[in-house]
Design an enzyme around this catalytic site. Structure first.
Site, PDB file in Angstrom:
ATOM      1  N   CYS A   1     -10.851   5.986  -7.658  1.00  0.00           N
ATOM      2  CA  CYS A   1     -11.002   6.573  -6.335  1.00  0.00           C
ATOM      3  C   CYS A   1      -9.658   7.085  -5.821  1.00  0.00           C
ATOM      4  CB  CYS A   1     -11.551   5.517  -5.376  1.00  0.00           C
ATOM      5  SG  CYS A   1     -13.289   5.179  -5.652  1.00  0.00           S
TER       6      CYS A   1
ATOM      7  N   ARG B   1     -10.315   3.771 -14.018  1.00  0.00           N
ATOM      8  CA  ARG B   1      -8.931   3.339 -14.257  1.00  0.00           C
ATOM      9  C   ARG B   1      -8.873   2.210 -15.282  1.00  0.00           C
ATOM     10  NH1 ARG B   1      -4.858   4.490 -11.040  1.00  0.00           N
ATOM     11  NH2 ARG B   1      -3.963   2.413 -11.084  1.00  0.00           N
TER      12      ARG B   1
ATOM     13  N   VAL C   1      -2.629  -2.597   1.588  1.00  0.00           N
ATOM     14  CA  VAL C   1      -2.741  -2.601   0.119  1.00  0.00           C
ATOM     15  C   VAL C   1      -2.613  -1.189  -0.455  1.00  0.00           C
ATOM     16  CG1 VAL C   1      -4.170  -3.270  -1.858  1.00  0.00           C
ATOM     17  CG2 VAL C   1      -4.140  -4.704   0.195  1.00  0.00           C
TER      18      VAL C   1
ATOM     19  N   LYS D   1     -18.113  -5.960  -9.940  1.00  0.00           N
ATOM     20  CA  LYS D   1     -17.557  -4.812 -10.688  1.00  0.00           C
ATOM     21  C   LYS D   1     -16.140  -5.123 -11.155  1.00  0.00           C
ATOM     22  CE  LYS D   1     -15.676  -1.175  -8.267  1.00  0.00           C
ATOM     23  NZ  LYS D   1     -14.301  -0.910  -8.705  1.00  0.00           N
TER      24      LYS D   1
HETATM   25  N1  EPU Z   1       0.376  -0.356  -7.760  1.00  0.00           N
HETATM   26  C1  EPU Z   1       1.520   0.286  -8.159  1.00  0.00           C
HETATM   27  N2  EPU Z   1       1.771   0.410  -9.494  1.00  0.00           N
HETATM   28  C2  EPU Z   1       0.915  -0.074 -10.446  1.00  0.00           C
HETATM   29  C3  EPU Z   1      -0.265  -0.751 -10.031  1.00  0.00           C
HETATM   30  C4  EPU Z   1      -0.497  -0.871  -8.668  1.00  0.00           C
HETATM   31  O1  EPU Z   1       2.322   0.742  -7.317  1.00  0.00           O
HETATM   32  O2  EPU Z   1       1.189   0.068 -11.656  1.00  0.00           O
HETATM   33  C5  EPU Z   1       0.074  -0.467  -6.318  1.00  0.00           C
HETATM   34  C6  EPU Z   1      -1.177   0.339  -5.932  1.00  0.00           C
HETATM   35  O3  EPU Z   1      -0.896   1.688  -5.775  1.00  0.00           O
HETATM   36  C7  EPU Z   1      -1.623  -0.364  -4.680  1.00  0.00           C
HETATM   37  C8  EPU Z   1      -1.227  -1.809  -4.933  1.00  0.00           C
HETATM   38  O4  EPU Z   1      -0.261  -1.792  -5.981  1.00  0.00           O
HETATM   39  O5  EPU Z   1      -0.923   0.135  -3.576  1.00  0.00           O
HETATM   40  C9  EPU Z   1      -2.359  -2.706  -5.301  1.00  0.00           C
HETATM   41  O6  EPU Z   1      -3.055  -2.197  -6.422  1.00  0.00           O
HETATM   42  P1  EPU Z   1      -3.767  -3.155  -7.468  1.00  0.00           P
HETATM   43  O7  EPU Z   1      -3.105  -2.975  -8.788  1.00  0.00           O
HETATM   44  O8  EPU Z   1      -3.865  -4.510  -6.896  1.00  0.00           O
HETATM   45  O9  EPU Z   1      -5.205  -2.520  -7.521  1.00  0.00           O
HETATM   46  P2  EPU Z   1      -6.076  -2.150  -8.779  1.00  0.00           P
HETATM   47  O10 EPU Z   1      -5.997  -3.204  -9.810  1.00  0.00           O
HETATM   48  O11 EPU Z   1      -5.827  -0.737  -9.171  1.00  0.00           O
HETATM   49  C10 EPU Z   1      -8.197  -3.441  -7.982  1.00  0.00           C
HETATM   50  C11 EPU Z   1      -9.603  -3.055  -7.700  1.00  0.00           C
HETATM   51  C12 EPU Z   1      -9.674  -2.298  -6.393  1.00  0.00           C
HETATM   52  C13 EPU Z   1      -9.148  -3.197  -5.279  1.00  0.00           C
HETATM   53  C14 EPU Z   1      -7.710  -3.629  -5.619  1.00  0.00           C
HETATM   54  C15 EPU Z   1      -7.144  -4.609  -4.610  1.00  0.00           C
HETATM   55  C16 EPU Z   1     -10.539  -2.777  -9.893  1.00  0.00           C
HETATM   56  C17 EPU Z   1     -11.085  -1.870 -10.930  1.00  0.00           C
HETATM   57  N3  EPU Z   1     -10.086  -2.215  -8.778  1.00  0.00           N
HETATM   58  O12 EPU Z   1      -7.497  -2.212  -8.110  1.00  0.00           O
HETATM   59  O13 EPU Z   1     -11.020  -2.017  -6.152  1.00  0.00           O
HETATM   60  O14 EPU Z   1      -9.163  -2.499  -4.076  1.00  0.00           O
HETATM   61  O15 EPU Z   1      -7.691  -4.264  -6.919  1.00  0.00           O
HETATM   62  O16 EPU Z   1      -7.922  -5.752  -4.554  1.00  0.00           O
HETATM   63  O17 EPU Z   1     -10.529  -3.994 -10.056  1.00  0.00           O
HETATM   64  C18 EPU Z   1     -12.836  -0.782  -5.445  1.00  0.00           C
HETATM   65  O18 EPU Z   1     -13.524  -1.679  -5.967  1.00  0.00           O
HETATM   66  O19 EPU Z   1     -13.291   0.137  -4.724  1.00  0.00           O
HETATM   67  C19 EPU Z   1     -11.400  -0.802  -5.663  1.00  0.00           C
HETATM   68  C20 EPU Z   1     -10.610   0.225  -5.365  1.00  0.00           C
END
Ligand code: EPU
Length: 453
Positions: free
Chosen positions: A135, A111, A347, A39
């Protein structure tokens, strides 16, 4: 097959129009299931197709609702999308602007729209993103994304309905240092920098396998990207990119989830398509807890060998650490382990909401604001409940649960499958965001359940 036919034939198998399951626990899950593409890669690879001027072909696309959301968003922006089995063809020849109302209608709770910004600014000079969902596992801000886009020359305007962006002077390469190795912000840089004018340097990048696979796709398209050993990524902007042909990396989060389901239910599951290299950290923990696995060329077999499971101390982290998406189903198995386990979530600040339901089922789990791992994380001083202490073994008992989020929801399914008695799990549609055909898979594995409604 068009989008309507797809929805008519497979919505039920996908789990989209199913609201609730009644699960009678106590039966070990046994059998073989197959993984498709991840995904967290497939949805980004679909967005990358927007950067090309010729069609792309993506294979191993899972039938999950997040893929549908991205497909809808691409289609309203003029991308022609066709699917044949699990192969998707994306033709970006006629990219056009979409109305805010249709973007809002299609974005749903995903997102991913934030990742459309760079490619759309390149193609159209403007982009709009609605208020983002995803989520509810913490604040999940998008400040890194907006800072990144501003660095590349985007003008960001916050409106009551969402965020509008323009790039009056085009986008140019930038020097970016992320405050935290965010997966999404790293992808934002990659998707924006490849066609930006000049050189980009990204420091403190995330290097998850899904990101490396996205880099492989961009390289196939003609991008110039170099990943250094210190997690610095250098990108040389190019004038044009062409379509790619790619088989998506398997979904290691889904594989780990079913592995934990085998462990918690005392079962034996062969996860076809799972690979060892992207899961070594998970496999180490699996072995420590007392699970067995066998690596084959075409997948990994996971099973409970009998006897007591052992407690562990685990800290979630960025790659190559233990993924935050692996901890929820593992916690269910840890409730069955003999002794005290600790899971320190570093995280997301609020990813233990799902344990409320496990406690209702009889699990002994305490959530703490202190960092209970070996190092202090950025949530420790901020009063977030981000460390879990799990005491086992306990026998869970059935209850009624409303699924709160994707990974938490899957762990509730696993808990219900291990429990004494029956559980009614509602709002299961959310699980279809990321678990392909999970209802079919539960059947194949011999789970005892009814679909309600
Ligand atoms: N964060 C910020 N500001 C931002 C972006 C992120 O503070 O602008 C923080 C987040 O709040 C979090 C941390 O940085 O505390 C890490 O977030 P990250 O950006 O790495 O996560 P993401 O890209 O939003 C993706 C996956 C998640 C997975 C995380 C970590 C997708 C669509 N989602 O999220 O997957 O947990 O990376 O590996 O790729 C899931 O599949 O259930 C899921 C939540």
């Amino acid at each position: 097959m068009n989008a309507d036919q797809l929805s008519a034939t497979s919505a039920r198998a996908i789990g989209l129009d199913v609201d609730a399951l009644t699960i009678r626990g106590g039966k070990p899950l046994q059998g073989r299931i197959e993984m498709k593409g991840a995904k967290n890669l497939v949805t980004k690879a679909m967005v990358a197709a927007l950067l090309a001027d010729t069609p792309s072909e993506l294979r191993s696309v899972p039938a999950i609702s997040d893929v549908r959301v991205v497909r809808g968003l691409l289609e309203i922006h003029g991308v022609a999308v066709e699917t044949l089995g699990d192969t998707m063809r994306l033709d970006p020849a006629n990219v056009e602007s979409a109305h805010e109302t249709s973007i809002n209608a299609h974005a749903g709770s995903s997102r991913i729209p934030i990742l459309f910004c760079g490619p759309l600014l390149h193609r159209l000079g403007e982009a709009f993103i609605p208020d983002l969902g995803g989520c509810h596992i913490g604040d999940r801000p998008i400040d890194y994304h907006l800072d990144v886009l501003r660095n590349f020359g985007a003008v960001v305007e916050k409106l009551p309905t969402g965020i509008r962006m323009t790039a009056p002077g085009g986008l140019h390469g930038a020097k970016v240092e992320l405050p935290y190795p965010s997966v999404g912000a790293t992808e934002q840089v990659l998707l924006t920098a490849t066609l930006a004018k000049g050189r980009t340097e990204l420091q403190n990048a995330a290097v998850e396998p899904e990101i490396m696979d996205l880099i492989a796709i961009l390289q196939k398209m003609g991008a110039e990207i170099q990943v250094d050993t210190d997690r610095t990524i250098r990108i040389e902007g190019v004038d044009r990119l062409v379509g790619y042909s790619h088989t998506a990396l398997f979904d290691r989060n889904e594989a780990a989830s079913w592995a934990c389901a085998a462990l918690a239910t005392g079962g034996d599951i062969f996860v076809g398509g799972a690979r060892q290299p992207e899961m070594t950290t998970f496999l180490n923990v699996y072995r420590k807890v007392g699970g067995r696995f066998e690596i084959e060329d075409d997948g990994i077999r996971f099973w409970h060998p009998g006897g007591d499971l052992k407690p562990v101390v685990v800290e979630t982290d960025v790659h190559p650490g233990f993924m935050t998406d692996w901890q929820q189903p593992l916690v269910v198995a840890l409730a069955k382990a003999k002794g005290i386990s600790i899971v320190h979530e570093t995280v997301y600040e609020q990813r233990f909401g799902f344990t409320d339901a496990l406690r209702d089922m009889g699990a002994t789990i305490q959530i703490h604001t202190e960092c209970l791992g070996s190092h202090a994380c950025r949530f420790g001083q901020r009063n977030y409940e981000h460390s879990a202490v799990i005491a086992g073994p306990v026998m869970l008992h059935g209850t009624d649960i409303v699924v709160p989020d994707l990974r938490g929801g899957f762990s509730h399914l696993v808990a219900a499958l291990t429990a004494e008695g029956s559980s009614r799990i509602s709002n299961v549609g959310i699980i279809a965001r990321g678990y392909e055909r999970f209802i079919e898979k539960l059947s194949v594995l011999g789970a005892d359940f009814d679909v309600d409604g």
